[in-house]
Design a protein around this motif. Structure first.
Motif, mmCIF file in Angstrom:
data_model
loop_
_atom_site.group_PDB
_atom_site.id
_atom_site.type_symbol
_atom_site.label_atom_id
_atom_site.label_comp_id
_atom_site.label_asym_id
_atom_site.label_seq_id
_atom_site.Cartn_x
_atom_site.Cartn_y
_atom_site.Cartn_z
ATOM 1 N N ILE A 134 -12.278 5.048 -21.161
ATOM 2 C CA ILE A 134 -11.459 6.297 -20.372
ATOM 3 C C ILE A 134 -10.994 5.807 -19.024
ATOM 4 C CG2 ILE A 134 -11.573 8.408 -19.261
ATOM 5 C CD1 ILE A 134 -13.477 9.357 -21.565
ATOM 6 N N PHE A 135 -12.078 5.237 -18.241
ATOM 7 C CA PHE A 135 -11.544 4.645 -17.056
ATOM 8 C C PHE A 135 -10.636 3.267 -17.065
ATOM 9 C CE2 PHE A 135 -15.989 5.811 -15.046
ATOM 10 C CZ PHE A 135 -15.508 7.082 -14.972
ATOM 11 N N ASP A 136 -10.659 2.702 -18.108
ATOM 12 C CA ASP A 136 -9.702 1.542 -18.369
ATOM 13 C C ASP A 136 -8.154 2.034 -18.498
ATOM 14 O OD1 ASP A 136 -11.701 -0.311 -18.414
ATOM 15 O OD2 ASP A 136 -11.913 -0.539 -20.448
ATOM 16 N N GLN A 137 -8.023 3.190 -18.766
ATOM 17 C CA GLN A 137 -6.684 3.782 -18.907
ATOM 18 C C GLN A 137 -6.178 4.258 -17.750
ATOM 19 O OE1 GLN A 137 -5.491 5.404 -22.763
ATOM 20 N NE2 GLN A 137 -7.538 4.797 -23.706
ATOM 21 N N ILE A 138 -6.925 4.419 -16.543
ATOM 22 C CA ILE A 138 -6.378 5.243 -15.620
ATOM 23 C C ILE A 138 -6.618 4.324 -14.377
ATOM 24 C CG2 ILE A 138 -7.008 7.585 -13.881
ATOM 25 C CD1 ILE A 138 -8.442 8.362 -16.449
ATOM 26 N N THR A 139 -5.575 4.023 -13.744
ATOM 27 C CA THR A 139 -5.498 3.310 -12.578
ATOM 28 C C THR A 139 -4.953 3.958 -11.573
ATOM 29 O OG1 THR A 139 -4.972 1.172 -13.637
ATOM 30 C CG2 THR A 139 -4.664 1.156 -11.319
ATOM 31 N N VAL A 140 -5.903 4.611 -10.617
ATOM 32 C CA VAL A 140 -5.324 5.335 -9.384
ATOM 33 C C VAL A 140 -4.676 4.597 -8.028
ATOM 34 C CG1 VAL A 140 -6.205 7.055 -7.458
ATOM 35 C CG2 VAL A 140 -7.523 6.780 -9.740
ATOM 36 N N VAL A 141 -3.553 5.064 -7.856
ATOM 37 C CA VAL A 141 -2.553 4.416 -6.913
ATOM 38 C C VAL A 141 -3.115 5.013 -5.444
ATOM 39 C CG1 VAL A 141 -0.328 4.030 -5.994
ATOM 40 C CG2 VAL A 141 -0.678 4.531 -8.386
ATOM 41 N N GLY A 142 -4.279 4.320 -5.149
ATOM 42 C CA GLY A 142 -4.623 4.547 -3.846
ATOM 43 C C GLY A 142 -5.195 3.234 -3.131
ATOM 44 N N GLY A 143 -5.408 3.201 -1.975
ATOM 45 C CA GLY A 143 -5.621 2.043 -1.085
ATOM 46 C C GLY A 143 -4.916 0.850 -1.251
ATOM 47 N N THR A 144 -5.455 -0.525 -1.672
ATOM 48 C CA THR A 144 -4.702 -1.626 -1.915
ATOM 49 C C THR A 144 -3.322 -1.302 -3.060
ATOM 50 O OG1 THR A 144 -6.643 -3.032 -1.314
ATOM 51 C CG2 THR A 144 -4.743 -3.753 -2.496
ATOM 52 N N ARG A 145 -3.935 -0.308 -4.025
ATOM 53 C CA ARG A 145 -2.990 -0.074 -4.968
ATOM 54 C C ARG A 145 -1.423 0.391 -4.412
ATOM 55 N NH1 ARG A 145 -7.229 2.186 -7.828
ATOM 56 N NH2 ARG A 145 -8.733 0.615 -8.243
ATOM 57 N N LYS A 146 -1.843 1.214 -3.311
ATOM 58 C CA LYS A 146 -0.619 1.785 -2.664
ATOM 59 C C LYS A 146 0.189 0.712 -1.983
ATOM 60 C CE LYS A 146 -1.443 6.851 -1.565
ATOM 61 N NZ LYS A 146 -1.466 7.881 -0.644
ATOM 62 N N VAL A 147 -0.486 -0.293 -1.211
ATOM 63 C CA VAL A 147 0.114 -1.397 -0.596
ATOM 64 C C VAL A 147 0.793 -2.090 -1.714
ATOM 65 C CG1 VAL A 147 0.078 -3.477 0.617
ATOM 66 C CG2 VAL A 147 -1.700 -1.329 0.914
ATOM 67 N N GLN A 148 0.475 -2.184 -2.895
ATOM 68 C CA GLN A 148 1.239 -3.043 -3.764
ATOM 69 C C GLN A 148 2.398 -2.084 -4.353
ATOM 70 O OE1 GLN A 148 -2.216 -3.347 -6.754
ATOM 71 N NE2 GLN A 148 -2.909 -5.327 -5.787
ATOM 72 N N ALA A 149 2.130 -0.805 -4.579
ATOM 73 C CA ALA A 149 3.451 -0.030 -5.151
ATOM 74 C C ALA A 149 4.608 0.181 -3.950
ATOM 75 C CB ALA A 149 2.925 1.395 -5.089
ATOM 76 N N LEU A 150 4.039 0.000 -2.595
ATOM 77 C CA LEU A 150 4.834 -0.105 -1.584
ATOM 78 C C LEU A 150 5.913 -1.611 -1.495
ATOM 79 C CD1 LEU A 150 6.001 1.079 1.021
ATOM 80 C CD2 LEU A 150 4.254 -0.069 2.434
ATOM 81 N N MET A 151 5.061 -2.592 -1.502
ATOM 82 C CA MET A 151 5.713 -3.885 -1.582
ATOM 83 C C MET A 151 6.693 -4.092 -2.692
ATOM 84 S SD MET A 151 4.773 -4.737 1.276
ATOM 85 C CE MET A 151 5.613 -6.396 1.241
ATOM 86 N N SER A 152 6.229 -3.450 -3.798
ATOM 87 C CA SER A 152 7.055 -3.493 -5.086
ATOM 88 C C SER A 152 8.338 -2.578 -4.659
ATOM 89 C CB SER A 152 6.335 -3.071 -6.286
ATOM 90 O OG SER A 152 7.265 -2.924 -7.565
#
Length: 365
Positions: free
Chosen positions: A195-213
């Motif tokens: 279950i956890f493997d299918q949910i990648t929460v966009v927070g913290g470093t992942r927000k930075v990655q989304a922003l840079m993209s």
């Protein structure tokens, strides 16, 4: 026409007062208690920099409890239909788009909620970066033994919540040890991991990655980010370090130290003045405006005509004219503030945060 600047907004807080996951958990018995404890645990893990853990991963941790209590994607959508917008959010987004700003939403929110709120703001779906959440397809994964494990840890969480006034700090430490064991030792050996493997929460470093993209390489100095909480601090920090403008809007103590400007207000339209100053004169211009505001706030509230460029938008001028002292925005330059000064600013932000989001939601990290 000037080249486009980017304005990247967190969703829950700056644009909509609702914490959607918290609202969803209200649909089940003891759901708010479960969420509040797991949100505190999320802060606990983030502050201790647990490897491979990001602020906001609460939205992953709560999923097993959603499943065993019968929550579905429709419940997420239903809760989202009750979401309001922060005062002035629709107008601000329109003004920015009319002025050729590239507007993005970068949110931990589940996709069902993020896309709904974005549609109210007329932000294109492809410019919304959020947490994919196929909840319905996950509900058949668990077996009875795993459901029993989740019920067991749920009972421990609720027992802590009901006795939280009794030696709270030490009691939470013991609960955190039990949660560590459940999430990081037991769970990886069960189907809960699938279950956890299918949910990648966009927070913290992942927000930075989304922003840079979203903005592309080398565009940070032409970027404004607006956030308010622990899930935003890395994004705020990244743009502040890179020479862009990072704004804590009704920010909490997790966000304020990483922003370079703070705005506390019940309406987000005054942010237009800051963003306009930034685009036209760079960071110095934005800092000058915020510094002047700190000194002259009482005079501005007494006579809004003194606000620089207050008549830039008629609706904004009317807002200033009608706002009393409790509603009038506060602006602060946050660079080089000591701990005591940041605490004083955080107290002001907390009042507006509670006014907009409600006391319970405002206290979440």
């Amino acid at each position: 026409m000037p080249h486009p600047f980017t304005a990247a907004f967190d969703l829950e807080g700056p644009l909509s007062p609702q914490d959607n996951a918290y609202e969803v958990m209200h649909s089940i018995k003891d759901g708010p208690a479960l969420f509040e404890v797991l949100s505190r645990y999320d802060d606990y893990l983030a502050i201790r920099h647990r490897p491979n853990y990001e602020p906001g991963d609460t939205l992953q941790l709560i999923v097993p409890f959603m499943i065993i209590n019968g929550i579905t994607e429709q419940d997420v959508r239903k809760a989202s239909t009750r979401a309001q917008l922060v005062g002035g959010a629709r107008e601000l987004i329109k003004w920015l788009k009319d002025e050729n700003w590239n507007v993005h939403i970068i949110s931990t929110s589940y996709e069902q909620h993020a896309y709904n709120v974005a549609s109210k703001l007329d932000v294109e779906r492809e410019k919304v970066h959020c947490t994919r959440f196929p909840l319905d397809s996950l509900s058949e994964i668990l077996e009875e033994s795993e459901i029993a494990l989740i019920h067991e840890i749920q009972n421990k969480i609720l027992a802590f919540y009901s006795n939280a006034d009794d030696a709270e700090t030490s009691t939470f430490g013991r609960l955190a040890t039990q949660l560590d064991e459940f999430f990081f030792e037991i769970t990886p050996r069960t189907r809960i991991k699938a279950i956890f493997d299918q949910i990648t929460v966009v927070g913290g470093t992942r927000k930075v990655q989304a922003l840079m993209s979203a903005i592309g390489v080398g565009k940070q100095t032409d970027t404004a980010v607006i956030g308010d909480s622990i899930t935003d601090y890395k994004m705020l920090q990244e743009i502040r370090r890179a020479g862009g403008i990072s704004i804590a809007f009704n920010g909490n103590s997790y966000a304020l130290p990483y922003a370079n400007i703070g705005m506390a207000c019940a309406d987000i339209r005054p942010l237009h003045l800051v963003l306009t100053a930034f685009r036209e004169g760079g960071l110095k211009s934005a800092f000058d405006l915020a510094a002047l505001w700190e000194v002259e706030c009482r005079e501005f509230a007494r006579d809004p005509r003194l606000v620089p460029n207050h008549a830039l938008r008629p609706k904004l001028a009317r807002f200033f004219a009608n706002a009393d002292d409790t509603e009038f925005p506060r602006l602060s330059v946050l660079n080089k503030r000591n701990k005591e000064q940041l605490q004083q600013i955080a107290a002001i932000h907390a009042k507006f945060r509670s006014l907009i989001r409600g006391q319970e939601t405002a206290q979440l990290g």
